[in-house]
Design a protein around this motif. Structure first.
Motif, PDB file in Angstrom:
ATOM      1  N   UNK A  11     -35.233  45.604 -35.528  1.00 53.42           N
ATOM      2  CA  UNK A  11     -34.863  45.090 -34.203  1.00 53.42           C
ATOM      3  C   UNK A  11     -34.791  46.263 -33.239  1.00 53.42           C
ATOM      4  N   UNK A  12     -35.405  46.159 -32.067  1.00 53.04           N
ATOM      5  CA  UNK A  12     -35.455  47.317 -31.163  1.00 53.04           C
ATOM      6  C   UNK A  12     -34.129  47.582 -30.469  1.00 53.04           C
ATOM      7  N   UNK A  13     -33.881  48.853 -30.225  1.00 51.13           N
ATOM      8  CA  UNK A  13     -32.761  49.272 -29.389  1.00 51.13           C
ATOM      9  C   UNK A  13     -33.235  49.639 -27.991  1.00 51.13           C
ATOM     10  N   UNK A  14     -34.545  49.757 -27.815  1.00 52.58           N
ATOM     11  CA  UNK A  14     -35.136  50.167 -26.545  1.00 52.58           C
ATOM     12  C   UNK A  14     -36.573  49.678 -26.538  1.00 52.58           C
ATOM     13  N   UNK A  15     -37.032  49.179 -25.394  1.00 49.39           N
ATOM     14  CA  UNK A  15     -38.412  48.716 -25.248  1.00 49.39           C
ATOM     15  C   UNK A  15     -39.035  49.413 -24.050  1.00 49.39           C
TER      16      UNK A  15
END
Length: 625
Positions: A11-15
């Motif tokens: 799961x991303x923490x930053x995109x």
């Protein structure tokens, strides 16, 4: 690719997105759990046809009328507004998101991470010739792919340590010599975009992993066929191929077994193994040093007599400090074992009496090592500046931001907080430090945070910092090293280059003007001051060990006494800009870091090191914008 990442538990923490990646990226940032299914419906449904619905004749008429583009941007605007509703700003997103667009008037990249959402995404994907430029605040923008098509550098500059690149596939296809007029422009553009990507990949700093997910596609067709953006059948096939290829890649690279993801081979042995193997190893090493000390002393004295005037007995000094360290560590481990037994096999270790005893053991051990370094190496530490308020008042929690340079600086700072300030330090440190048995046992029994390089991402790290800061009481002090690593000339240059490539030109210029420190990473620092609004902030600068970059430097330093000077600045809680915007807080942190750098430069100048040829410099061919 998104479906494969989701199934792997990532799961991303930053995109960070560019062009069509900005469209996909904003959906991920809005709802990471449902992004794959929503985007699948979007690109395989009727939405694609509606956005680019004009007939050949309609497109020709629009091109003649506008003179610049084939399609109206209004359908895309409606699609984004409807799909993202009710989110209309970056602040409404679940995950931090940035996208880039190419400014026409400034001929530069502009990164959007705040303000209206739809217009920023439209600007990032306004492909020249297909869509008109997007106007924002009096400036006009084209597709961000013109300036940063695969923004790996931006992600790294924002603090990412594990980066997954989701691309459209063109970088996998080798280029061929153009044979038609239109192919000349396409090949030239591909060379430009791939060159920047390869440059950023070659400059990835140590400790950062980048995974370029495969698309599973064959070699792209030549000419304009690769840009058939309205072919839904081709889109569906690409989605399925990329899912299969990405899922296979993640299973191999991350070692996914039984549905559990392992991002990398474990850096540390399990805790039980560390206790059973490494802790007894300390006693073995201490015993070996005790038995070898007489022999080493005789050899050192003999060598000193033969090489008279070549410097002090470095081997003997080193052995003395090491012997003190290992004997002290063995004693500390024995005391910790007794405390564990007395607490009911660890059942009461979290209670106040046992917390106090563990801090006492830590203070005794660090003070023992410090006294040994004083006697053997002539260590002298001078600290200027008030660790406590000049006007007596009720104690307040402290958040300490220190530069990180040279071996042992963190131990000296922790000892100072314990013994001089009477504080209970909470430290944010690398997980690999748990390989030292004494530190492993003691630091895990009091509130601290061990950060692993590729586990949990930025959000998990921020949560650990937030947990430590929220738990601060009047005796507590949270210690953070915003630079993230020891200062070295190479790291300094790389940090500036990352800021340049990420589009943070102003911060890059400020970092280039601070040659004695690494530019601070703001996320952890700002998380800490936000989580503890009552805390005063202390900035710490020091010199004396900062030029000990290599083992050879450390060895040479043992031939003379070691003198360390430090300067503390205390910022009262009322003067910390907690209510200010993110950019203002980052600038505040950089301003203070500039003061730290200026103090270090002044100290070096007063010590006669102003014209030191080893001082770092940017390559002459590299000019900051």
């Amino acid at each position: 690719m998104l479906r494969a990442l989701s199934e792997a538990g990532i799961r991303p923490d930053l995109v960070v997105g560019t062009s069509i990646g900005a469209v996909n990226g904003v959906f991920v940032a809005l709802d990471p759990d449902r992004a794959a299914s929503r985007l699948g419906d979007l690109w395989q449904g009727e939405s694609l046809r509606v956005v680019f619905s004009e007939t050949f004749v309609g497109r020709a008429v629009r091109l003649v009328k506008s003179g610049t583009h084939l399609h109206s941007i209004e359908p895309l605007k409606r699609l984004l507004a409807d799909s993202l509703h009710p989110s209309d700003s970056f602040a409404d997103l679940a995950v931090p998101f940035s996208c880039v667009a190419a400014s026409i008037e400034d001929a530069s990249a502009r990164w959007f991470s705040g303000g209206p959402l739809v217009s920023a995404v439209m600007a990032s994907c306004a492909v020249p010739g297909l869509l008109p430029p997007v106007e924002i605040d009096g400036r006009h923008y084209f597709d961000g792919g013109l300036v940063d098509s695969i923004p790996v550098g931006r992600a790294v500059a924002l603090g990412a340590t594990t980066v997954y690149v989701l691309h459209v596939g063109r970088i996998e296809s080798p280029l061929s010599v153009p044979t038609r007029p239109w192919e000349v422009g396409l090949v030239a553009f591909e060379i430009a975009r791939r060159h920047r990507f390869h440059e950023e990949m070659s400059a990835i700093p140590h400790g950062v992993q980048v995974h370029v997910l495969p698309t599973g596609g064959e070699r792209l067709p030549p000419g304009l066929r690769q840009f058939r953006y309205r072919d839904k059948n081709m889109v569906s096939k690409s989605i399925e191929r990329s899912y299969a290829a990405a899922a296979n890649y993640l299973a191999q690279v991350t070692g996914s077994q039984g549905g559990r993801l392992r991002l990398e081979p474990p850096m540390l042995p399990p805790r039980v193994l560390r206790r059973v193997v490494l802790a007894p190893l300390v006693i073995v090493i201490a015993g070996a040093l005790v038995s070898l000390t007489p022999l080493l002393a005789v050899a050192s004295v003999t060598f000193r007599l033969v090489r008279w005037g070549s410097g002090r007995m470095r081997v003997l000094r080193l052995v003395y400090v090491a012997l003190t360290w290992f004997l002290g560590e063995a004693a500390a481990l024995a005391v910790c074992l007794c405390l564990w037994l007395a607490s009911g096999f660890g059942g009461r270790l979290d209670t106040e009496p046992y917390q106090s005893r563990h801090y006492g053991v830590m203070r005794w051990f660090l003070d023992l090592t410090y006294r040994a370094a004083e006697r053997a190496c002539g260590l002298r530490v001078d600290v200027a500046g008030p660790p406590e308020p000049s006007v007596p008042a009720a104690p307040r929690p402290l958040i300490v931001f220190s530069r990180h340079a040279g071996p042992g600086d963190s131990l000296l700072l922790v000892r100072y907080l314990l013994t001089v300030c009477g504080r209970r330090p909470r430290i944010v440190m690398k997980a690999t430090l748990q390989l030292d048995p004494g530190l492993d046992v003691l630091a895990n029994r009091v509130p601290n945070a061990f950060l692993k390089r590729h586990q949990g991402g930025q959000r998990s790290r921020a949560e650990q910092v937030r947990r430590l800061a929220r738990g601060l009481d009047q005796r507590g002090a949270l210690l953070i090293f915003p630079e993230g690593a020891n200062w070295t000339p190479l790291r300094w240059r790389r940090a500036i280059e990352r800021l340049r490539r990420s589009g943070s030109a102003d911060l890059a210029r400020q970092a280039a003007a601070m040659p004695n420190v690494l530019p601070p990473r703001s996320r952890g620092a700002l998380t800490a001051i936000s989580a503890c609004p009552d805390a005063d902030v202390i900035f710490v600068a020091h010199t004396g060990t900062d030029r000990l970059v290599s083992v050879r430097d450390v060895w040479r330093s043992l031939s003379s006494d070691i003198s360390i000077r430090a300067r503390w600045w205390r910022v009262p809680a009322s003067e910390v800009p907690r209510a200010a915007g993110h950019d203002t807080q980052v600038q505040w942190l950089y301003d203070w870091w500039g003061r730290v750098d200026a103090w270090i430069a002044a100290e070096r100048a007063s010590a006669g090191l102003l014209a030191d040829d080893s001082a770092p410099r940017l390559p002459e061919v590299d000019t900051l914008p």
